[in-house]
Write a protein that holds these residues in place. Sequence first.
Motif, short mmCIF file in Angstrom:
data_model
loop_
_atom_site.label_atom_id
_atom_site.label_comp_id
_atom_site.label_asym_id
_atom_site.label_seq_id
_atom_site.Cartn_x
_atom_site.Cartn_y
_atom_site.Cartn_z
N LYS A 177 0.81 -1.10 0.02
CA LYS A 177 -0.02 -0.17 -0.03
C LYS A 177 0.99 1.10 0.22
O LYS A 177 0.58 2.26 -0.58
N ALA A 178 1.85 1.50 0.50
CA ALA A 178 2.76 2.42 0.84
C ALA A 178 3.50 2.54 -0.68
O ALA A 178 3.54 3.63 -1.25
N ALA A 179 4.02 1.49 -1.15
CA ALA A 179 4.57 1.54 -2.51
C ALA A 179 3.55 2.14 -3.50
O ALA A 179 3.96 3.02 -4.45
N GLU A 180 2.17 1.63 -3.59
CA GLU A 180 1.56 1.96 -4.39
C GLU A 180 0.90 3.40 -4.02
O GLU A 180 1.01 4.32 -5.29
N PHE A 181 0.87 3.94 -2.89
CA PHE A 181 0.55 5.54 -2.72
C PHE A 181 1.70 6.22 -3.17
O PHE A 181 1.58 7.28 -3.83
N LEU A 182 2.89 5.89 -3.10
CA LEU A 182 4.25 6.81 -3.53
C LEU A 182 4.25 6.66 -5.16
O LEU A 182 4.56 7.78 -5.53
N GLY A 183 3.78 5.72 -5.58
CA GLY A 183 3.80 5.63 -6.93
C GLY A 183 2.56 6.50 -7.67
O GLY A 183 2.73 7.30 -8.91
N GLN A 184 1.63 6.60 -6.95
CA GLN A 184 0.19 7.64 -7.47
C GLN A 184 0.55 8.87 -7.17
O GLN A 184 0.03 9.59 -7.76
N VAL A 185 1.06 9.17 -6.07
CA VAL A 185 1.20 10.58 -5.69
C VAL A 185 1.93 11.70 -6.68
O VAL A 185 1.48 12.75 -6.70
N ALA A 186 2.81 10.96 -7.64
CA ALA A 186 3.27 11.91 -8.54
C ALA A 186 2.52 12.16 -9.64
O ALA A 186 2.92 13.12 -10.31
N HIS A 187 1.34 11.51 -9.97
CA HIS A 187 0.73 11.63 -10.93
C HIS A 187 -0.76 11.98 -10.51
O HIS A 187 -1.61 12.39 -11.67
N SER A 188 -0.96 12.17 -9.44
CA SER A 188 -2.59 12.62 -8.83
C SER A 188 -2.39 13.69 -8.16
O SER A 188 -1.39 14.03 -7.45
N ASP A 189 -3.63 14.08 -7.52
CA ASP A 189 -3.67 14.98 -6.53
C ASP A 189 -3.44 14.39 -5.32
O ASP A 189 -4.00 13.37 -4.63
N PRO A 190 -2.33 14.83 -4.65
CA PRO A 190 -1.76 14.32 -3.51
C PRO A 190 -2.95 14.37 -2.25
O PRO A 190 -3.13 13.64 -1.51
N GLN A 191 -3.44 15.30 -2.19
CA GLN A 191 -4.56 15.66 -1.13
C GLN A 191 -5.66 14.66 -1.37
O GLN A 191 -6.23 13.96 -0.29
N LEU A 192 -6.15 14.54 -2.25
CA LEU A 192 -7.37 13.53 -2.71
C LEU A 192 -6.68 12.28 -2.41
O LEU A 192 -7.49 11.19 -1.56
N LEU A 193 -5.71 11.82 -2.73
CA LEU A 193 -4.98 10.42 -2.36
C LEU A 193 -4.95 10.27 -0.95
O LEU A 193 -5.21 9.06 -0.38
N MET A 194 -4.48 11.17 -0.26
CA MET A 194 -4.20 10.84 1.19
C MET A 194 -5.74 10.91 1.92
O MET A 194 -5.83 10.18 2.94
N ALA A 195 -6.70 11.68 1.58
CA ALA A 195 -8.00 11.69 1.91
C ALA A 195 -8.66 10.25 1.71
O ALA A 195 -9.32 9.72 2.75
N ARG A 196 -8.40 9.73 0.68
CA ARG A 196 -8.90 8.22 0.31
C ARG A 196 -8.38 7.25 1.35
O ARG A 196 -8.69 6.37 1.71
N ALA A 197 -6.76 7.45 1.31
CA ALA A 197 -6.14 6.56 2.07
C ALA A 197 -6.57 6.40 3.42
O ALA A 197 -6.48 5.39 4.29
N THR A 198 -7.04 7.52 4.22
CA THR A 198 -7.35 7.55 5.55
C THR A 198 -8.85 7.40 5.95
O THR A 198 -9.03 7.30 6.98
N GLY A 199 -9.56 7.28 4.63
CA GLY A 199 -11.17 7.23 4.95
C GLY A 199 -11.62 8.63 5.02
O GLY A 199 -12.76 8.49 5.41
N ASN A 200 -10.97 9.62 5.16
CA ASN A 200 -11.46 10.99 5.44
C ASN A 200 -12.04 11.40 4.09
O ASN A 200 -11.32 12.62 3.64
N TYR A 201 -12.98 10.86 3.60
CA TYR A 201 -13.22 11.22 2.04
C TYR A 201 -14.56 11.15 1.96
O TYR A 201 -15.27 10.12 1.88
N ARG A 202 -15.27 12.34 1.75
CA ARG A 202 -16.99 12.26 1.40
C ARG A 202 -17.11 12.28 0.01
O ARG A 202 -16.58 12.82 -0.82
N ARG A 203 -18.16 11.53 -0.20
CA ARG A 203 -18.56 11.32 -1.69
C ARG A 203 -19.77 12.21 -2.28
O ARG A 203 -20.12 12.27 -3.35
#
Length: 72
Positions: free
Chosen positions: A32-58
Amino acid sequence: MGRPSGFEFAVRGEEVVIRHRGVTATVLRGAKAAEFLGQVAHSDPQLLMARATGNYRRGNERTARQHPRNAR
């Protein structure tokens, strides 16, 4: 729905520590850490972190609350 904010991450060895407003929200390890680090360079880091923590409203909470299945 607003854009997620207040998240920051730090790499600590093989772990990724995600904090929200200075408080540790989650620690990602292994794949999960490796996948996160791979995605953070190509996506919105704030959105990725919100999804990873479950603090994400739909944005559908109000609609779901009004569904007959959830009415009490």
